[in-house]
Design a protein around this motif. Sequence first.
Motif, PDB file in Angstrom:
ATOM      1  N   LEU A  18       0.821  -1.012   0.062  1.00  0.00           N
ATOM      2  CA  LEU A  18       0.055  -0.047   0.108  1.00  0.00           C
ATOM      3  C   LEU A  18       0.836   1.186  -0.046  1.00  0.00           C
ATOM      4  O   LEU A  18       0.413   2.320  -0.465  1.00  0.00           O
ATOM      5  N   ASP A  19       1.918   1.221   0.635  1.00  0.00           N
ATOM      6  CA  ASP A  19       2.948   2.312   0.625  1.00  0.00           C
ATOM      7  C   ASP A  19       2.529   3.755   1.054  1.00  0.00           C
ATOM      8  O   ASP A  19       2.472   4.264   0.238  1.00  0.00           O
ATOM      9  N   ILE A 125      -4.856   3.218  -4.237  1.00  0.00           N
ATOM     10  CA  ILE A 125      -4.895   2.421  -3.015  1.00  0.00           C
ATOM     11  C   ILE A 125      -4.861   1.075  -3.176  1.00  0.00           C
ATOM     12  O   ILE A 125      -4.337   0.295  -2.966  1.00  0.00           O
ATOM     13  N   ALA A 126      -6.061   0.677  -3.747  1.00  0.00           N
ATOM     14  CA  ALA A 126      -6.507  -0.621  -4.116  1.00  0.00           C
ATOM     15  C   ALA A 126      -6.010  -0.969  -5.472  1.00  0.00           C
ATOM     16  O   ALA A 126      -6.998  -1.102  -6.413  1.00  0.00           O
ATOM     17  N   ALA A 130      -2.080  -4.633  -4.445  1.00  0.00           N
ATOM     18  CA  ALA A 130      -2.613  -4.477  -3.117  1.00  0.00           C
ATOM     19  C   ALA A 130      -3.710  -5.770  -3.442  1.00  0.00           C
ATOM     20  O   ALA A 130      -4.060  -6.522  -2.631  1.00  0.00           O
ATOM     21  N   ILE A 131      -4.375  -5.655  -4.660  1.00  0.00           N
ATOM     22  CA  ILE A 131      -5.243  -6.887  -4.975  1.00  0.00           C
ATOM     23  C   ILE A 131      -4.884  -8.313  -4.693  1.00  0.00           C
ATOM     24  O   ILE A 131      -4.838  -9.309  -4.269  1.00  0.00           O
ATOM     25  N   LEU A 156      -6.281  -2.452   9.944  1.00  0.00           N
ATOM     26  CA  LEU A 156      -5.155  -1.635  10.430  1.00  0.00           C
ATOM     27  C   LEU A 156      -4.143  -1.042   9.387  1.00  0.00           C
ATOM     28  O   LEU A 156      -3.887   0.233   9.439  1.00  0.00           O
ATOM     29  N   THR A 157      -3.803  -1.615   8.272  1.00  0.00           N
ATOM     30  CA  THR A 157      -3.097  -1.032   7.278  1.00  0.00           C
ATOM     31  C   THR A 157      -3.976   0.149   6.465  1.00  0.00           C
ATOM     32  O   THR A 157      -3.226   1.255   6.164  1.00  0.00           O
TER      33      THR A 157
END
Length: 209
Positions: A18-19, A125-126, A130-131, A156-157
């Motif tokens: 996600l960075d 983001i997604a 990430a997926i 949390l992330t």
Amino acid sequence: MASADTIMSAFTTLLVTLDPPGLAPIFLGLTAGMDRVQRRHVALRGTFIAFCILTAFAIFGAGILSLLGISMGAFRIAGGLLLFWIAFEMIFQKRNERKEETSKTAITIDHIQNIAVFPLALPLIAGPGAISATVLLAGTFSQPVDRLLLILMLALTMGTVLLALLVADRLDKYLGMTGRAVLTRLLGVLLAALSVQFVVDGVRSAFNL
């Protein structure tokens, strides 16, 4: 129940993919001209939508692969290679350049009210990385309790991403261009190692080694 090492590795994979530090300056560019309240609204909406997208892949991703006849071993290999490419881009500063280009294009096409959906939630983001990471981890966290743990780690992330976006102006000033470059490269090296581990696990699973 997943082991502590597995949980830590999964959390690190999600966080690095996600960075959050890399998203902060791009978010500032996306929301240029907005006041703090508007910027907070965009950050909240964008992270919530991204969380919903990744949660859906965490729950249904493995089922979709099964329906398509794709083994988890094969997906681990493909996902690991994709994550390695993202790590390569992070190390050589190509990923942020691509994200910045995406954000510039989006501002001219979409109304400012839709920025939270595109390009912030998807694909910034997604994104594909990430997926892929979420579906890969869902294969490891296959039991109901473990799957709930994965969703909590996603929350949390995503909370970390939201925090980075809310303090984006201060974070950008604190890190500076040099700090961002060093941190992104370090995270890229870490993601490269994790992606290779995914490929190794995938080969073992696919060939029953």
